[in-house]
Design a protein around this motif. Structure first.
Motif, PDB file in Angstrom:
ATOM      1  N   TYR A  81       3.225  -1.104  -5.652  1.00  0.00           N
ATOM      2  CA  TYR A  81       4.593  -0.665  -5.848  1.00  0.00           C
ATOM      3  C   TYR A  81       4.717   0.810  -5.461  1.00  0.00           C
ATOM      4  O   TYR A  81       3.947   1.652  -5.924  1.00  0.00           O
ATOM      5  CB  TYR A  81       5.049  -0.846  -7.301  1.00  0.00           C
ATOM      6  CG  TYR A  81       6.470  -0.370  -7.494  1.00  0.00           C
ATOM      7  CD1 TYR A  81       7.533  -1.195  -7.168  1.00  0.00           C
ATOM      8  CD2 TYR A  81       6.732   0.917  -7.941  1.00  0.00           C
ATOM      9  CE1 TYR A  81       8.840  -0.756  -7.298  1.00  0.00           C
ATOM     10  CE2 TYR A  81       8.034   1.376  -8.072  1.00  0.00           C
ATOM     11  CZ  TYR A  81       9.082   0.538  -7.748  1.00  0.00           C
ATOM     12  OH  TYR A  81      10.379   0.988  -7.859  1.00  0.00           O
ATOM     13  N   GLY A  82       5.690   1.121  -4.617  1.00  0.00           N
ATOM     14  CA  GLY A  82       5.995   2.509  -4.270  1.00  0.00           C
ATOM     15  C   GLY A  82       5.012   3.172  -3.335  1.00  0.00           C
ATOM     16  O   GLY A  82       5.110   4.373  -3.099  1.00  0.00           O
ATOM     17  N   ASN A  83       4.036   2.424  -2.806  1.00  0.00           N
ATOM     18  CA  ASN A  83       3.037   3.020  -1.917  1.00  0.00           C
ATOM     19  C   ASN A  83       2.869   2.126  -0.689  1.00  0.00           C
ATOM     20  O   ASN A  83       2.158   1.121  -0.739  1.00  0.00           O
ATOM     21  CB  ASN A  83       1.701   3.172  -2.653  1.00  0.00           C
ATOM     22  CG  ASN A  83       0.635   3.807  -1.763  1.00  0.00           C
ATOM     23  OD1 ASN A  83       0.901   4.259  -0.647  1.00  0.00           O
ATOM     24  ND2 ASN A  83      -0.597   3.852  -2.277  1.00  0.00           N
ATOM     25  N   PRO A  84       3.518   2.474   0.439  1.00  0.00           N
ATOM     26  CA  PRO A  84       3.472   1.610   1.618  1.00  0.00           C
ATOM     27  C   PRO A  84       2.082   1.458   2.216  1.00  0.00           C
ATOM     28  O   PRO A  84       1.830   0.514   2.968  1.00  0.00           O
ATOM     29  CB  PRO A  84       4.423   2.313   2.600  1.00  0.00           C
ATOM     30  CG  PRO A  84       4.507   3.726   2.123  1.00  0.00           C
ATOM     31  CD  PRO A  84       4.353   3.678   0.645  1.00  0.00           C
ATOM     32  N   LEU A  85       1.165   2.365   1.890  1.00  0.00           N
ATOM     33  CA  LEU A  85      -0.200   2.273   2.417  1.00  0.00           C
ATOM     34  C   LEU A  85      -1.192   1.765   1.376  1.00  0.00           C
ATOM     35  O   LEU A  85      -2.385   1.660   1.660  1.00  0.00           O
ATOM     36  CB  LEU A  85      -0.648   3.638   2.950  1.00  0.00           C
ATOM     37  CG  LEU A  85       0.120   4.179   4.159  1.00  0.00           C
ATOM     38  CD1 LEU A  85      -0.398   5.567   4.547  1.00  0.00           C
ATOM     39  CD2 LEU A  85       0.019   3.222   5.337  1.00  0.00           C
ATOM     40  N   GLY A  86      -0.711   1.456   0.191  1.00  0.00           N
ATOM     41  CA  GLY A  86      -1.591   0.967  -0.862  1.00  0.00           C
ATOM     42  C   GLY A  86      -1.562  -0.549  -0.952  1.00  0.00           C
ATOM     43  O   GLY A  86      -0.511  -1.175  -0.827  1.00  0.00           O
TER      44      GLY A  86
END
Length: 420
Positions: free
Chosen positions: A130-135
């Motif tokens: 959530y909230g982290n496009p690279l995570g």
């Protein structure tokens, strides 16, 4: 640090905390929670908590079933009691549109999703954080999708290990395998596995793929020629049947890797019946008809249906669905905004998330007595209604169907009747 009580919920499902006249938006938090916010970031003009601690639980809260809850972006509301979530969905819809509507819960809230797109990366295999496009959350299970999720993921990891195919690197945009898409017919038990890869398979790769996913009734290898982070490619049948089937009520639908199909087979019956209840007359136009989900269902109930859809492949699938169900429905390729709306009794619209836009004005000028607007985006509906449809139509009925348990999203079916 900011300490306080979550007093409200935003339209996109974040808990809201007011401090010095400004709102802080807290993910995975619900009205009544006490939190300490240790860090925030600004996004689209809002302050969103990135580091916070729950110090007091709301009476609305429940224990989450999934061990990945709080990190995975899939289920923002899994920590919320289901009935409370339904109530909040109705509140958000009314706040956005001004329409008070009853909400019907999903018959199943676990194992209801009929498709999951597992991203395959060097950071892990699973779903986005959530909230982290690279995570990426390295999944072990997914209780909203399937009990077989561990089996699918284990097969994939073993397949990658044997073949040496490289997971996709989100930062460098390099690698061989980008997604694994799995579809299940919840009422037929049929399974489709689709590997989305940036390389063409060798004979040995295909054999290994077939061996590891022998459980699948339909097996695809889709070649992805772009770097976009989505589960799309040129679908090539590797083994098994070209389609799997889903059975909803007395209607059978064929599903292909490139088909859009509602993700909750169990609640789909409620959605289809809501549309059926609002449909009147004999002749029905199904705009944005897709694979014929609404049109074939209505034709099965005696309506004469014509559908219009821009995607040629979806039209092909819709006509196949009409054929296998033996119904009076014809689907044609066309742009909704260029469709000549003739002598129809009811027009059904299920537009993309941006809404109808110019098609709304087309409906106003058409003279059609009844429009059924299906949408998962209440803001788009409000824009279309306030800007265009309100000039000719009144809201006669509305019902909300929970197609998306454990999220803030809800599907609305609104019956619009022409003003006298």
């Amino acid at each position: 640090m900011i300490q306080g009580k979550i007093e409200g919920i935003s339209d996109d499902g974040l808990g809201t905390l007011e401090k010095d006249g400004r709102l802080i938006y807290v993910p995975f938090a619900y009205p009544g929670d006490m939190v300490v916010v240790k860090g925030t970031k600004r996004r689209f003009g809002r302050r969103i908590a990135t580091d916070f601690e729950l110090i007091g639980e709301s009476p609305l809260r429940q224990g989450a079933r999934c061990p990945h809850f709080g990190t995975c972006g899939g289920c923002l509301w899994q920590g919320l009691k289901y009935r409370e979530g339904l109530r909040l969905k109705a509140e958000i819809f009314e706040r956005t549109t001004g329409i008070s509507a009853p909400v019907k819960g999903s018959p199943k809230v676990w194992g209801f999703r009929n498709v999951s797109n597992f991203i395959v990366t060097s950071e892990g295999i699973g779903l986005k954080e959530y909230g982290n496009p690279l995570g990426v959350v390295d999944l072990r299970e997914c209780p909203v999708f399937s009990k077989k999720t561990p089996e699918y993921l284990r097969a994939l990891r073993n397949f990658l290990k044997e073949t040496g195919l490289r997971p996709w690197n989100l930062r460098r945009k390099t690698g061989d395998v980008h997604y694994l898409q799995v579809r299940e017919g919840k009422f037929t038990g049929e399974v489709m596995v689709n590997l989305i890869a940036h390389v063409k398979p060798s004979g040995e790769m295909l054999e290994a793929f077939k061996n590891y996913f022998s459980l699948a009734d339909s097996l695809y290898w889709s070649l992805k020629r772009d770097e976009r982070d989505d589960p799309r490619g040129e679908a090539g049948l590797a083994a098994g049947e070209p389609y799997i089937r889903e059975r909803v009520g007395n209607v059978t639908y064929l599903i292909h890797p490139n088909s859009f199909f509602q993700t909750n087979s169990h609640a789909l019956t409620l959605l289809l019946r809501a549309v059926e209840d609002f449909t009147d007359g004999e002749r029905v136009l199904d705009l944005y008809s897709g694979v014929g989900t609404f049109g074939v269902w209505l034709a099965k109930r005696g309506f004469k249906v014509e559908g219009v859809e821009l995607n040629p492949f979806a039209v092909e699938m819709a006509n196949k669905n009409a054929l296998i169900n033996g119904v009076n429905a014809v689907f044609k390729i066309g742009r909704a905004e260029e469709t000549a709306i003739g002598d129809y009794d009811t027009v059904i619209v299920d537009p993309p998330r941006k809404g109808l836009r110019e098609v709304a004005e087309l409906l106003v000028k058409s003279g059609v007595e009844r429009v059924i607007y299906v949408s998962c985006n209440p803001r788009a509906f409000k824009f279309d209604y306030e800007r265009h449809l309100k000039n000719a139509y009144r809201v006669e009925n509305a019902v909300l169907i929970d197609m998306f348990p454990h999220t803030p999203h809800v599907e609305a079916v609104v019956e619009l009747v022409r003003k006298e």
